[in-house]
Write an enzyme that holds these catalytic residues in place. Structure first.
Site, PDB file in Angstrom:
ATOM      1  N   CYS A   1     -77.976  42.268 -31.439  1.00 56.49           N
ATOM      2  CA  CYS A   1     -76.670  41.596 -31.427  1.00 56.49           C
ATOM      3  C   CYS A   1     -76.700  40.433 -32.409  1.00 56.49           C
ATOM      4  CB  CYS A   1     -76.336  41.107 -30.018  1.00 56.49           C
ATOM      5  SG  CYS A   1     -74.751  40.255 -29.916  1.00 56.49           S
TER       6      CYS A   1
ATOM      7  N   CYS B   1     -74.826  37.301 -31.180  1.00 56.93           N
ATOM      8  CA  CYS B   1     -75.538  36.605 -30.100  1.00 56.93           C
ATOM      9  C   CYS B   1     -76.691  35.764 -30.641  1.00 56.93           C
ATOM     10  CB  CYS B   1     -76.087  37.605 -29.091  1.00 56.93           C
ATOM     11  SG  CYS B   1     -74.881  38.769 -28.436  1.00 56.93           S
ATOM     12  N   ASP B   2     -77.438  36.319 -31.587  1.00 55.75           N
ATOM     13  CA  ASP B   2     -78.707  35.714 -31.978  1.00 55.75           C
ATOM     14  C   ASP B   2     -78.769  35.203 -33.408  1.00 55.75           C
ATOM     15  OD1 ASP B   2     -79.667  36.357 -29.426  1.00 55.75           O
ATOM     16  OD2 ASP B   2     -80.310  38.350 -30.080  1.00 55.75           O
TER      17      ASP B   2
END
Length: 300
Positions: A129, A132-133
């Site tokens: 992701c 997300c990261d």
């Protein structure tokens, strides 16, 4: 006991919650992560009707607010088991949640590369992701693996965060949209490596490099990176359904348009249901159909 429990809070699940709540049913949505599923991890959605472009997280937020506003309950939890026995339908998380009907809308999970180093370094530089990261690797060199829309969008997003992005794809041409490809080719900090495969992810306690091999010449090269974002497709999240519902060769549930299954009171919707195309709009349509069918089932 709830009238309906929906497993999965992506576009199919949230749409089902909206339609079911409007039909007067008591509804609980169980989502393992954040509402919206993979939709919420998409930066720019450009094919959802009514919006020329909209951030996936914002569209997910609007769907969740809509569902909650109509009285649907949204819970966060990992589903450990599904008991699909007629008259005794139960979703097992940390506790047992009985329901009169179920809609299964677990969607898909990101496919893995299945190469040495991937499992060991997941969470230590291997990610599925980018949104997300990506921020954890600000001003560092990273790689994206894949050639579809998700991979191209991830690379474009990371180019605004990271120092350099290397996009590795095993074919000679991308499968994603031409618009995204054109954007990437204009970005000065993006390197495209077509016709190459990642055969190993290197690093001791964290990702330090990937080993890429040219599919034609078989020449291999280690590329120093701090993270690898894997975007090589998805697999249906139907492991809990094996043996209970018929699945096709890809692991998707075979069900008609209304999502009904061979188990009375159990319906399926979204990307885990076999159908010609897998888009947010078709997931929403599935959710509406399944919720309507569930309400009809409860009314006899």
């Amino acid at each position: 006991m709830r009238d309906l429990i929906i497993v999965g809070g992506g576009p199919a699940g949230l749409t089902a919650a909206i339609y079911a709540a409007r039909a007067g049913l008591s509804v609980t949505v169980v989502e393992r992560g954040f509402a919206g599923g993979q939709m919420a991890a998409t930066t720019d959605i450009v094919n959802y009707p009514g919006f020329e472009t909209i951030d996936g997280a914002e569209l997910a937020r609007r769907m969740e607010v809509h569902a909650r506003g109509l009285g649907a309950e949204v819970l966060t939890g990992e589903v450990r088991a599904l008991w699909l026995k007629p008259g005794a339908l139960t979703v097992v998380t940390e506790s047992e949640l009985p329901a009169r009907t179920l809609i299964l809308a677990m969607g898909t999970r990101r496919r893995k590369l299945a190469v040495p180093g991937e499992e060991r370094l997941t969470g230590r530089g291997v990610s599925y992701c980018a949104i997300c990261d990506g921020a954890f690797f600000k001003d560092r060199d990273v790689a994206v693996v894949g050639g579809g829309d998700t991979a191209l969008a991830d690379a474009a997003y990371l180019a605004g965060v990271c120092r350099r992005v290397t996009l590795v794809h095993r074919r000679d041409a991308f499968r994603g949209g031409r618009r995204l490809e054109e954007i990437l080719r204009r970005l000065p900090n993006v390197t495209l490596r077509l016709g190459q495969v990642v055969e190993e992810i290197l690093g001791d306690k964290a990702v330090q490099a990937i080993r890429a091999r040219d599919v034609k010449t078989q020449a291999a090269e280690a590329l120093p990176v701090s993270a690898v974002f894997v975007a090589v497709g998805v697999v249906p999240d139907t492991a809990l359904l094996r043996g209970s519902l018929p699945l096709d060769a890809e692991g998707r549930v075979e069900a008609p348009e209304d999502g009904s299954t061979q188990v009375p009171g159990v319906f399926v919707a979204g990307d885990l249901r076999q159908k010609p195309i897998y888009q947010i709009v078709t997931a929403c349509a599935d959710g509406a159909m399944a919720a309507t069918a569930a309400a009809r089932f409860l009314r006899g």
